[in-house]
Structure formats: structure tokens, C-alpha cells
Design a protein around this motif. Structure first.
Motif, PDB file in Angstrom:
ATOM      1  N   ILE A 149     -18.040  93.831 -83.376  1.00 55.60           N
ATOM      2  CA  ILE A 149     -17.288  93.297 -84.509  1.00 55.60           C
ATOM      3  C   ILE A 149     -15.810  93.119 -84.146  1.00 55.60           C
ATOM      4  O   ILE A 149     -15.247  92.035 -84.304  1.00 55.60           O
ATOM      5  CB  ILE A 149     -17.436  94.222 -85.741  1.00 55.60           C
ATOM      6  N   ALA A 150     -15.179  94.180 -83.669  1.00 59.86           N
ATOM      7  CA  ALA A 150     -13.732  94.140 -83.429  1.00 59.86           C
ATOM      8  C   ALA A 150     -13.352  93.235 -82.260  1.00 59.86           C
ATOM      9  O   ALA A 150     -12.323  92.569 -82.302  1.00 59.86           O
ATOM     10  CB  ALA A 150     -13.188  95.546 -83.202  1.00 59.86           C
ATOM     11  N   ALA A 151     -14.183  93.211 -81.213  1.00 58.86           N
ATOM     12  CA  ALA A 151     -13.880  92.373 -80.044  1.00 58.86           C
ATOM     13  C   ALA A 151     -14.435  90.964 -80.199  1.00 58.86           C
ATOM     14  O   ALA A 151     -14.229  90.119 -79.338  1.00 58.86           O
ATOM     15  CB  ALA A 151     -14.438  93.017 -78.781  1.00 58.86           C
TER      16      ALA A 151
ATOM     17  N   ARG B   9      -7.097  94.059 -85.474  1.00 63.91           N
ATOM     18  CA  ARG B   9      -8.485  94.358 -85.125  1.00 63.91           C
ATOM     19  C   ARG B   9      -8.536  95.744 -84.501  1.00 63.91           C
ATOM     20  O   ARG B   9      -8.033  95.949 -83.405  1.00 63.91           O
ATOM     21  CB  ARG B   9      -9.032  93.306 -84.183  1.00 63.91           C
ATOM     22  N   LEU B  10      -9.166  96.692 -85.212  1.00 60.71           N
ATOM     23  CA  LEU B  10      -9.213  98.089 -84.785  1.00 60.71           C
ATOM     24  C   LEU B  10     -10.645  98.561 -84.585  1.00 60.71           C
ATOM     25  O   LEU B  10     -11.549  98.139 -85.305  1.00 60.71           O
ATOM     26  CB  LEU B  10      -8.569  99.011 -85.827  1.00 60.71           C
TER      27      LEU B  10
ATOM     28  N   ALA C  70     -15.381  99.571 -87.168  1.00 55.67           N
ATOM     29  CA  ALA C  70     -14.429  98.470 -87.010  1.00 55.67           C
ATOM     30  C   ALA C  70     -13.641  98.317 -88.309  1.00 55.67           C
ATOM     31  O   ALA C  70     -14.206  98.391 -89.403  1.00 55.67           O
ATOM     32  CB  ALA C  70     -15.161  97.174 -86.690  1.00 55.67           C
ATOM     33  N   VAL C  71     -12.333  98.127 -88.166  1.00 60.25           N
ATOM     34  CA  VAL C  71     -11.469  97.832 -89.309  1.00 60.25           C
ATOM     35  C   VAL C  71     -10.667  96.594 -88.930  1.00 60.25           C
ATOM     36  O   VAL C  71      -9.943  96.592 -87.943  1.00 60.25           O
ATOM     37  CB  VAL C  71     -10.522  99.008 -89.644  1.00 60.25           C
ATOM     38  N   ILE C  72     -10.847  95.546 -89.710  1.00 67.03           N
ATOM     39  CA  ILE C  72     -10.151  94.289 -89.434  1.00 67.03           C
ATOM     40  C   ILE C  72      -9.265  93.948 -90.620  1.00 67.03           C
ATOM     41  O   ILE C  72      -9.751  93.740 -91.732  1.00 67.03           O
ATOM     42  CB  ILE C  72     -11.148  93.153 -89.129  1.00 67.03           C
TER      43      ILE C  72
ATOM     44  N   VAL D  86      -9.939  95.983 -93.746  1.00 63.86           N
ATOM     45  CA  VAL D  86     -11.294  95.984 -94.288  1.00 63.86           C
ATOM     46  C   VAL D  86     -12.236  96.641 -93.282  1.00 63.86           C
ATOM     47  O   VAL D  86     -12.334  96.204 -92.130  1.00 63.86           O
ATOM     48  CB  VAL D  86     -11.785  94.552 -94.608  1.00 63.86           C
ATOM     49  N   ILE D  87     -12.925  97.702 -93.720  1.00 67.62           N
ATOM     50  CA  ILE D  87     -13.928  98.349 -92.881  1.00 67.62           C
ATOM     51  C   ILE D  87     -15.119  97.414 -92.767  1.00 67.62           C
ATOM     52  O   ILE D  87     -15.622  96.912 -93.773  1.00 67.62           O
ATOM     53  CB  ILE D  87     -14.382  99.692 -93.496  1.00 67.62           C
ATOM     54  N   GLN D  88     -15.557  97.173 -91.539  1.00 70.10           N
ATOM     55  CA  GLN D  88     -16.721  96.328 -91.264  1.00 70.10           C
ATOM     56  C   GLN D  88     -17.779  97.240 -90.637  1.00 70.10           C
ATOM     57  O   GLN D  88     -17.667  97.631 -89.485  1.00 70.10           O
ATOM     58  CB  GLN D  88     -16.352  95.219 -90.281  1.00 70.10           C
TER      59      GLN D  88
END
Length: 167
Positions: A47-49, A129-130, A140-142, A145-147
Motif C-alpha cells: 500500500i505505502a510503496a 506515505r508511512l 500503512a498510513v497515507i 488515513v489508515i489503510q
């Protein structure tokens, strides 16, 4: 009844701004996987990458196998016994360098004996993008927003050990 004492005795996370949440499996179902698995590392990275789930899964499977072949520690023995599949979980020794190789930087937020300073809250994490490390989980937090497949924030009380941020 309101009391000024309550204002000062409540934990800081109780006054924080909660992150948004969106259900996101990182492409797991699209890749043909069914059912649940301990694959939070694969999902968070995908998700993050912004990488295909199957690519991350295969890369981490190979990294797990290489780690097990090269080492003779507890993790290597567990990987050899359970198999190198990322669905059985991944250790930081395996995923850390992989995440860094995709342009992320590690930012620790907790030190031994210092207590929790950063929670899974919007006002305590930077935007961007975390990949966030909490106890026994990566998410993942973008952009606030937590994904993830579930909301791991525990209402904003979840302590953040550190995060990878895309640079």
C-alpha cells in the motif's frame, strides 16, 4: 460535570485527532489470495510503496528464505520450521532493508524506558506515505488515513514504535 483536573489527568492521546480509516487489503484478493493471514508486512508495504501485492509477497518470501539459509538464530530456525512464506509473519531483520530499498527512511519514536510519546493519531504523525510499526503489527498510513484490513488505532491510544516515511 467539567473539571479542570480531568483536563490535566487525561492521557495526551485522549485529546488527539484520530486518523481516518479505509479498508484496504493491499491487493491481496486481486492477487488471488483467500482467507486471513498474518501478512500485515506485505500489505503495508504494498500500500505505502504503491507496489503490487504479489511482487512484495514474492520478494519477502525470497528474503525470508535467504535469511534462513544464511543464519542460525531463532528466527532462521522458525523460518525453516514454518516455511519462508510471508503469511507466517516477517521479522524486522528481514523487512527493514527491503522497505529502505524502496525509498523509505526509518524514524524511531520510542526509546527503552522512555514510555510512549507518539500514538496512532493524526496530530502525532507526519503527512505523507508511512509504514507505521505498532506492537506486533505494521500498518500503512497515507496522508492521515489508515489503510488496512482493520483499524489498529485502538481509538488513538495505540503506541507507535516508529515509522518508515517515503522520501
Amino acid at each position: 460535570m467539567f473539571s479542570f483536573l480531568n483536563l490535566f489527568t487525561r492521557p495526551s492521546h485522549a485529546r488527539g485527532q484520530e486518523l481516518g480509516f479505509q479498508v484496504n487489503d493491499g491487493g491481496r484478493a486481486l492477487a488471488g489470495f483467500k482467507g486471513g493471514a498474518g501478512d500485515c508486512v506485505v500489505r503495508a508495504i504494498a500500500i505505502a510503496a504503491h507496489l503490487p501485492y504479489l511482487q512484495v509477497y514474492k520478494d519477502l518470501r525470497a528474503a525470508n528464505a535467504a535469511y534462513a539459509d544464511q543464519r542460525n538464530d531463532k528466527l532462521a530456525r522458525r523460518l525453516n520450521a514454518k516455511g519462508a512464506s510471508p503469511r507466517n509473519g516477517n521479522h524486522r531483520n528481514v523487512f527493514h532493508d527491503y522497505i529502505l530499498s524502496h525509498g523509505f527512511e526509518w524514524v524511531p519514536t520510542m526509546q527503552v524506558g522512555a514510555g510512549c510519546k507518539v500514538h496512532l493519531l493524526a496530530n502525532e504523525l507526519p503527512s505523507g506515505r508511512l509504514i507505521v510499526k505498532v506492537s506486533k503489527h505494521l500498518t500503512a498510513v497515507i496522508d492521515g488515513v489508515i489503510q488496512d484490513t482493520h483499524n489498529p488505532s485502538r481509538g488513538g491510544s495505540r503506541c507507535v514504535y516508529g515509522y518508515y516515511i517515503l522520501r
